[in-house]
Design an enzyme around this catalytic site. Structure first.
Site, PDB file in Angstrom:
ATOM      1  CB  VAL A  50      10.171  25.149  48.051  1.00 56.84           C
ATOM      2  CG1 VAL A  50      11.504  25.420  48.736  1.00 56.84           C
ATOM      3  CG2 VAL A  50       9.452  26.471  47.757  1.00 56.84           C
ATOM      4  N   GLY A  51      10.391  21.975  47.466  1.00 55.15           N
ATOM      5  CA  GLY A  51      11.017  20.695  47.843  1.00 55.15           C
ATOM      6  C   GLY A  51      11.827  20.140  46.680  1.00 55.15           C
ATOM      7  CG  ASN A  52      15.829  20.886  46.159  1.00 55.55           C
ATOM      8  OD1 ASN A  52      15.518  21.468  45.146  1.00 55.55           O
ATOM      9  ND2 ASN A  52      16.558  21.441  47.132  1.00 55.55           N
ATOM     10  N   GLY A  82       9.071  22.588  59.308  1.00 49.75           N
ATOM     11  CA  GLY A  82      10.481  22.485  58.945  1.00 49.75           C
ATOM     12  C   GLY A  82      11.195  23.818  59.061  1.00 49.75           C
ATOM     13  NE  ARG A  86      22.139  19.721  48.173  1.00 48.66           N
ATOM     14  CZ  ARG A  86      23.203  20.116  47.487  1.00 48.66           C
ATOM     15  NH1 ARG A  86      24.139  19.243  47.150  1.00 48.66           N
ATOM     16  NH2 ARG A  86      23.320  21.371  47.119  1.00 48.66           N
ATOM     17  CB  ILE A 105      11.934  26.307  54.263  1.00 49.79           C
ATOM     18  CG1 ILE A 105      13.321  25.933  53.719  1.00 49.79           C
ATOM     19  CG2 ILE A 105      11.275  27.354  53.360  1.00 49.79           C
ATOM     20  CD1 ILE A 105      13.328  25.363  52.324  1.00 49.79           C
ATOM     21  CG  ASP A 124      19.237  28.692  41.764  1.00 52.63           C
ATOM     22  OD1 ASP A 124      20.050  28.271  42.603  1.00 52.63           O
ATOM     23  OD2 ASP A 124      18.188  28.074  41.481  1.00 52.63           O
ATOM     24  NE  ARG A 150      21.770  30.202  47.031  1.00 55.53           N
ATOM     25  CZ  ARG A 150      21.427  28.925  47.169  1.00 55.53           C
ATOM     26  NH1 ARG A 150      21.369  28.128  46.110  1.00 55.53           N
ATOM     27  NH2 ARG A 150      21.143  28.448  48.366  1.00 55.53           N
ATOM     28  CG  HIS A 158      17.388  24.479  42.488  1.00 54.99           C
ATOM     29  ND1 HIS A 158      18.101  25.627  42.728  1.00 54.99           N
ATOM     30  CD2 HIS A 158      17.250  23.874  43.702  1.00 54.99           C
ATOM     31  CE1 HIS A 158      18.366  25.725  44.020  1.00 54.99           C
ATOM     32  NE2 HIS A 158      17.861  24.662  44.632  1.00 54.99           N
ATOM     33  NE  ARG A 191      20.015  22.223  45.255  1.00 52.45           N
ATOM     34  CZ  ARG A 191      20.984  22.898  44.624  1.00 52.45           C
ATOM     35  NH1 ARG A 191      21.387  22.536  43.428  1.00 52.45           N
ATOM     36  NH2 ARG A 191      21.533  23.941  45.195  1.00 52.45           N
TER      37      ARG A 191
HETATM   38  P1  NAD Z   1      12.995  20.272  56.880  1.00 54.02           P
HETATM   39  O1  NAD Z   1      13.363  18.824  56.995  1.00 54.02           O
HETATM   40  O2  NAD Z   1      13.487  21.218  57.922  1.00 54.02           O
HETATM   41  O3  NAD Z   1      11.422  20.424  56.811  1.00 54.02           O
HETATM   42  C1  NAD Z   1      10.643  19.658  55.973  1.00 54.02           C
HETATM   43  C2  NAD Z   1       9.274  19.546  56.615  1.00 54.02           C
HETATM   44  O4  NAD Z   1       8.429  18.915  55.676  1.00 54.02           O
HETATM   45  C3  NAD Z   1       9.278  18.682  57.883  1.00 54.02           C
HETATM   46  O5  NAD Z   1       8.557  19.368  58.902  1.00 54.02           O
HETATM   47  C4  NAD Z   1       8.558  17.412  57.439  1.00 54.02           C
HETATM   48  O6  NAD Z   1       7.838  16.781  58.502  1.00 54.02           O
HETATM   49  C5  NAD Z   1       7.626  17.975  56.381  1.00 54.02           C
HETATM   50  N1  NAD Z   1       7.135  16.984  55.399  1.00 54.02           N
HETATM   51  C6  NAD Z   1       7.786  15.946  54.866  1.00 54.02           C
HETATM   52  N2  NAD Z   1       6.976  15.268  54.049  1.00 54.02           N
HETATM   53  C7  NAD Z   1       5.793  15.915  54.038  1.00 54.02           C
HETATM   54  C8  NAD Z   1       4.567  15.707  53.381  1.00 54.02           C
HETATM   55  N3  NAD Z   1       4.372  14.654  52.572  1.00 54.02           N
HETATM   56  N4  NAD Z   1       3.559  16.581  53.602  1.00 54.02           N
HETATM   57  C9  NAD Z   1       3.729  17.628  54.438  1.00 54.02           C
HETATM   58  N5  NAD Z   1       4.868  17.868  55.106  1.00 54.02           N
HETATM   59  C10 NAD Z   1       5.892  17.025  54.903  1.00 54.02           C
HETATM   60  O7  NAD Z   1      13.442  20.728  55.408  1.00 54.02           O
HETATM   61  P2  NAD Z   1      13.649  22.229  54.864  1.00 54.02           P
HETATM   62  O8  NAD Z   1      15.046  22.613  55.149  1.00 54.02           O
HETATM   63  O9  NAD Z   1      12.523  23.073  55.318  1.00 54.02           O
HETATM   64  O10 NAD Z   1      13.588  21.962  53.286  1.00 54.02           O
HETATM   65  C11 NAD Z   1      12.411  21.523  52.650  1.00 54.02           C
HETATM   66  C12 NAD Z   1      12.700  21.209  51.184  1.00 54.02           C
HETATM   67  O11 NAD Z   1      13.089  22.397  50.478  1.00 54.02           O
HETATM   68  C13 NAD Z   1      13.855  20.222  50.968  1.00 54.02           C
HETATM   69  O12 NAD Z   1      13.501  19.312  49.939  1.00 54.02           O
HETATM   70  C14 NAD Z   1      14.992  21.112  50.503  1.00 54.02           C
HETATM   71  O13 NAD Z   1      15.941  20.413  49.729  1.00 54.02           O
HETATM   72  C15 NAD Z   1      14.232  22.123  49.675  1.00 54.02           C
HETATM   73  N6  NAD Z   1      14.922  23.389  49.370  1.00 54.02           N
HETATM   74  C16 NAD Z   1      14.760  23.908  48.120  1.00 54.02           C
HETATM   75  C17 NAD Z   1      15.359  25.108  47.780  1.00 54.02           C
HETATM   76  C18 NAD Z   1      15.207  25.682  46.400  1.00 54.02           C
HETATM   77  O14 NAD Z   1      15.807  26.723  46.114  1.00 54.02           O
HETATM   78  N7  NAD Z   1      14.444  25.100  45.503  1.00 54.02           N
HETATM   79  C19 NAD Z   1      16.124  25.792  48.727  1.00 54.02           C
HETATM   80  C20 NAD Z   1      16.265  25.243  50.007  1.00 54.02           C
HETATM   81  C21 NAD Z   1      15.658  24.024  50.328  1.00 54.02           C
HETATM   82  C1  LMR Z   2      19.758  25.336  47.895  1.00 55.83           C
HETATM   83  O1  LMR Z   2      20.023  25.636  46.733  1.00 55.83           O
HETATM   84  O2  LMR Z   2      20.255  25.927  48.884  1.00 55.83           O
HETATM   85  C2  LMR Z   2      18.736  24.261  48.161  1.00 55.83           C
HETATM   86  O3  LMR Z   2      18.316  23.669  46.978  1.00 55.83           O
HETATM   87  C3  LMR Z   2      19.160  23.256  49.176  1.00 55.83           C
HETATM   88  C4  LMR Z   2      20.228  22.327  48.630  1.00 55.83           C
HETATM   89  O4  LMR Z   2      20.141  21.115  48.907  1.00 55.83           O
HETATM   90  O5  LMR Z   2      21.139  22.803  47.966  1.00 55.83           O
END
Ligand code: NAD
Ligand code: LMR
Length: 332
Positions: free
Chosen positions: A134-136, A17, A97, A19, A164, A167, A192, A103
């Site tokens: 990290v996943g939301n 993905g 999202r 990230i 956060d 930021r 978050h 989220r």
């Molecule tokens: P993305 O869609 O670009 O990548 C996600 C990857 O995860 C994809 O390659 C997908 O195939 C893989 N995936 C999905 N389900 C899986 C599983 N069960 N096992 C292994 N891999 C799996 O998404 P992204 O932009 O990289 O974001 C990933 C997550 O991080 C999202 O839920 C996003 O909301 C979250 N996020 C959190 C924060 C935070 O501050 N907490 C910040 C940014 C993004």
């Molecule tokens: C963020 O704070 O940037 C991440 O949690 C991604 C989102 O959906 O806001």
């Protein structure tokens, strides 16, 4: 290489993905665990063909970087194998999202991933594994994983709220015309989500309290909403959720957890042990310090009535999220 430490195992989910693409290269370069710590990367991706192809390309590039610290690189489909003897697990893989979503709208879509991964960590990870979700929605996903890993200590689990904090510090530095490194003791309490409480009541610049340097209207009308809604603003601007900044915050979180914060405050979402009236087991953003691989909320802070009310709003919101995913939590 005699002075090098023994390699540690770092599992990362969602490596194909956006990230993942910002994160893996920094882990392999030593930015997370230090220039004397070799790492073995264990990547868990879905079988779906586009992700598999992207993962192959990413692994080829990792190889091409010839990182001296990268002592192993392997891909898995089975979480039990990916997490085997893992010392660190960064659980990124989940649906992000799309515009128009909060989220919390991802709760159902992502909950089952964290049931499966919690069980897998319980089955095969090191008993000292440090897990960052990290996943939301990351607080509730971390709680789901933790509850599904009853043989691991609750405080092995955490969720990402360092983004956060970062930021908030960046906004403050811009306003005060100082360096980010001059700022300390900024805290982001709670979930978050836009309810989070970005708080400067204890913050310092070059060791001096910031209180008095900032007007209440700016704090209330600009600082707090800008930090709370920054994820949505990035999503609107980029058409995709934040990636490089999220990866950078994940590196900061793990580095400071593993290597120690000293006297500085870090915001980490960790399972409450009842601190500041937050119910036990709720994964909540607190200002923490870390030492010897253990993270603890900073104790005995004098919380104002206004901050207490904001903390309570976050407790109420996380209780609703927990209620919505109760089918994913073990019954006992
Ligand atoms: P993305 O869609 O670009 O990548 C996600 C990857 O995860 C994809 O390659 C997908 O195939 C893989 N995936 C999905 N389900 C899986 C599983 N069960 N096992 C292994 N891999 C799996 O998404 P992204 O932009 O990289 O974001 C990933 C997550 O991080 C999202 O839920 C996003 O909301 C979250 N996020 C959190 C924060 C935070 O501050 N907490 C910040 C940014 C993004
Ligand atoms: C963020 O704070 O940037 C991440 O949690 C991604 C989102 O959906 O806001």
């Amino acid at each position: 290489m005699d002075t090098m430490k023994k390699p540690v195992r770092v599992a990362v989910t969602g490596p194909a993905g956006q990230i993942g693409y910002s994160l893996l290269f920094r882990i392999a370069s030593g930015a997370m665990l230090g220039a004397d710590q070799p790492v073995e990367l264990r990547l868990l991706e879905r079988a779906e063909s586009a992700s598999s192809a992207r993962l192959t390309g990413t692994m080829m590039e990792l190889e091409d970087c010839a990182f001296p610290l990268l002592e192993g690189l392997s891909a898995f489909r089975d979480p039990v194998e990916a997490f085997r003897d893992a010392d660190y697990a960064l659980l990124v893989g989940a649906r992000p999202r799309a515009p128009g979503m909060e989220r919390a709208d991802l709760l159902e879509a992502n909950a089952r991933i964290f049931v499966e991964q919690g069980r897998a960590l319980n089955a095969s990870a090191s008993r000292d594994v440090k897990v960052l979700v990290v996943g939301n929605p990351c607080n509730t996903n971390a709680m789901i994983a933790m509850k599904n890993a009853p043989e691991l200590a609750a405080r092995n689990f955490s969720a990402l709220m360092r983004l956060d904090q970062n930021r908030a510090e960046a906004q403050l530095a811009k306003k005060l015309g100082c360096r980010v490194a001059d700022i300390d003791r900024v805290a982001v309490w709670g979930n978050h989500s836009p309810t989070m409480a970005a708080d400067v009541s204890f913050a310092t610049v070059k060791g001096e309290p910031v209180a008095g340097k900032l007007d209440a209207a700016w704090l209330h009308d600009e600082f707090e909403p800008v930090v709370a809604k920054r994820g949505g603003a990035i999503l609107a601007a980029r058409g995709a959720s934040s990636a490089a900044s999220a990866a950078s915050a994940a590196i900061d979180h793990m580095r400071d957890w593993a290597l120690g914060s000293g006297e500085r405050w870090l915001t980490m979402a960790v399972p409450s042990e009842g601190e500041y009236g937050v119910p036990e087991g709720m994964v909540f953003g607190f200002p923490c310090r870390t030492e010897g691989g253990v993270a603890r909320p900073v104790a005995d802070l004098a919380i104002s009535e206004a901050l207490r009310a904001r903390i309570e709003r976050n407790v109420a919101e996380l209780a609703l999220e927990a209620e919505a995913v109760k089918a994913f939590l073990p019954k006992h």
